[in-house]
Design an enzyme around this catalytic site. Structure first.
Site, PDB file in Angstrom:
ATOM      1  N   LYS A 184      -4.911  -5.090  -0.216  1.00 46.85           N
ATOM      2  CA  LYS A 184      -4.555  -5.161  -1.485  1.00 46.85           C
ATOM      3  C   LYS A 184      -3.630  -6.074  -1.793  1.00 46.85           C
ATOM      4  O   LYS A 184      -2.351  -7.152  -1.951  1.00 46.85           O
ATOM      5  CB  LYS A 184      -2.816  -4.428  -1.657  1.00 46.85           C
ATOM      6  CG  LYS A 184      -3.809  -3.161  -2.053  1.00 46.85           C
ATOM      7  CD  LYS A 184      -2.555  -1.780  -2.319  1.00 46.85           C
ATOM      8  CE  LYS A 184      -1.566  -1.594  -2.990  1.00 46.85           C
ATOM      9  NZ  LYS A 184      -2.217  -0.735  -4.115  1.00 46.85           N
TER      10      LYS A 184
HETATM   11  C1  LIG Z   1      -7.473   0.083  -6.625  1.00 45.56           C
HETATM   12  C2  LIG Z   1      -7.423   1.361  -5.923  1.00 45.56           C
HETATM   13  N1  LIG Z   1      -7.768   1.702  -4.980  1.00 45.56           N
HETATM   14  C3  LIG Z   1      -7.061   2.781  -4.458  1.00 45.56           C
HETATM   15  C4  LIG Z   1      -6.089   3.140  -4.631  1.00 45.56           C
HETATM   16  C5  LIG Z   1      -5.471   4.889  -3.637  1.00 45.56           C
HETATM   17  O1  LIG Z   1      -4.560   3.802  -2.632  1.00 45.56           O
HETATM   18  P1  LIG Z   1      -3.262   4.794  -1.904  1.00 45.56           P
HETATM   19  O2  LIG Z   1      -2.261   4.319  -2.386  1.00 45.56           O
HETATM   20  O3  LIG Z   1      -3.579   4.046  -0.283  1.00 45.56           O
HETATM   21  O4  LIG Z   1      -4.178   5.846  -1.892  1.00 45.56           O
HETATM   22  C6  LIG Z   1      -4.727   2.530  -4.849  1.00 45.56           C
HETATM   23  C7  LIG Z   1      -3.382   2.257  -4.725  1.00 45.56           C
HETATM   24  N2  LIG Z   1      -2.816   1.832  -6.615  1.00 45.56           N
HETATM   25  C8  LIG Z   1      -1.459   1.296  -6.066  1.00 45.56           C
HETATM   26  C9  LIG Z   1      -0.979   0.582  -7.740  1.00 45.56           C
HETATM   27  C10 LIG Z   1      -0.609   1.097  -8.297  1.00 45.56           C
HETATM   28  C11 LIG Z   1      -0.211   0.361  -9.299  1.00 45.56           C
HETATM   29  O5  LIG Z   1      -0.023   0.641 -10.326  1.00 45.56           O
HETATM   30  O6  LIG Z   1       0.215  -0.709  -9.235  1.00 45.56           O
HETATM   31  C12 LIG Z   1      -0.346   3.285  -5.922  1.00 45.56           C
HETATM   32  O7  LIG Z   1      -1.416   3.923  -6.300  1.00 45.56           O
HETATM   33  O8  LIG Z   1       0.450   3.166  -5.819  1.00 45.56           O
HETATM   34  C13 LIG Z   1      -5.497   1.059  -5.991  1.00 45.56           C
HETATM   35  O9  LIG Z   1      -5.283   0.341  -6.772  1.00 45.56           O
END
Ligand SMILES: Cc1[nH+]cc(COP(=O)(O)O)c(CN[C@@H](CCC(=O)O)C(=O)O)c1O
Length: 308
Positions: free
Chosen positions: A160
């Site tokens: 991330k």
């Molecule tokens: C690109 C991406 N793909 C999948 C996910 C899902 O990952 P997880 O949260 O571990 O299930 C997230 C989380 N996106 C984070 C950031 C959102 C934002 O706007 O900033 C979140 O959901 O917190 C992503 O940023």
């Protein structure tokens, strides 16, 4: 509503929100090499609160840092404790948690980060339904983005990384400008990848499919959903699929810490299934919210409890 709380944990101390500031020469501000997490805390049905999959999120933060060669000057245990301390100091019974580690300034400017200091901060704020109050219930409308998710050797997609989100912001801007709720990115071969901030699942003839861990972030919510769906007796396959398989799917939904379990009712003006949250998405969503609120004791280990 802009995010806000009283105190931010910044380099080891709790400071007032307004004082948690950085210099404009901060390396990450210019070059995007910083790592962050999105984590949620929920009120527990039996009282108190709990952070969901805290250990996994903190570990992913450190994995992200390792991938982009940032050395966070704390241990995972220290960051874990600091997150709980920040929630309690802000009297946050539930809400969203954003740890971030980034490259500061003072030693060198230019692409090479040199010996610039690494800063660590933890912000918390109230955050309801990420894609809008009706989204969780009625589902959302999305469009295939004109932007492609990164090639796995262009950006490090398992991390991330702040800079990775330029791709996400462009996709989100485009979707909203066209009247949709979210963008769906394809990978460099044209297969479905993920949303701008979510993983994606679809349901066809009772079988649940989700893209394998290639160009996508290894979502912690995705991991939970795979486990919970199998607990509920569904077959779950991690396999590639195309946008037109989504057009003709019975159901589709996004997963993410912010998005939780958000049904998708339309893609590129094609109504998916009945054009509303399907029975599988609703079953998984119901189980997910029971788990995060501590009502499903089988997954008690996924919760890190705390009291205000
Ligand atoms: C690109 C991406 N793909 C999948 C996910 C899902 O990952 P997880 O949260 O571990 O299930 C997230 C989380 N996106 C984070 C950031 C959102 C934002 O706007 O900033 C979140 O959901 O917190 C992503 O940023």
């Amino acid at each position: 509503m802009s995010p806000k709380s009283e105190l931010i944990w910044f380099d080891g101390a709790l400071v007032p929100w307004e004082k948690a500031q950085v210099h404009v020469m901060t390396h990450t501000l210019h070059y995007g090499v910083g790592v962050f997490e999105g984590i949620r805390a929920y009120k527990r049905a039996g009282g108190g609160s709990a952070v969901f999959r805290l250990a996994e999120h903190v570990h992913r933060l450190f994995d992200s840092a390792k991938i982009v060669e940032i050395k966070i000057p704390y241990t995972e245990a220290q960051v874990t404790e600091a997150i709980l301390q920040t929630l309690k100091a802000n009297k946050m019974a539930e809400g969203y948690i954003r740890p971030i580690a980034f490259i500061g300034t003072g030693q060198s400017m230019g692409v090479f980060p040199g010996k610039n200091p690494i800063h660590t901060a933890i912000c918390v704020w109230p955050w309801g339904a990420y894609l809008g109050d009706e989204a969780l219930e009625k589902g959302i409308r999305i469009r295939t983005s004109s932007f492609t998710r990164h090639h796995v050797n262009v950006m490090m997609t398992k991390a991330k990384v702040c800079g990775n989100y330029v791709n996400s912001v462009l996709a989100k801007n485009e979707a909203l400008a066209d009247g949709y709720d979210e963008g769906l990115l394809l990978d460099t071969e044209g297969y479905v990848s993920e949303g701008s901030g979510e993983n994606i699942f679809m349901v066809v003839d009772g079988v649940i499919k989700t893209p394998p861990l290639t160009s996508i972030l290894s979502g912690i919510t995705r991991d939970c959903v795979i486990t919970l769906a199998r607990d509920l007796g569904y077959e779950v396959r991690e396999s590639r699929f195309t946008r037109d398989e989504l057009y003709t799917a019975d159901e589709a939904f996004f997963t993410g810490t912010a998005a939780e379990i958000t049904p998708i009712r339309e893609l590129d003006r094609r109504v998916i299934g009945q054009g509303k949250a399907g029975p599988v998405a609703k079953a998984i969503q119901k189980e997910f919210f029971k788990v995060v609120k501590g009502e499903n004791t089988k997954y008690a280990s996924w919760l890190s409890g705390y009291e205000l």
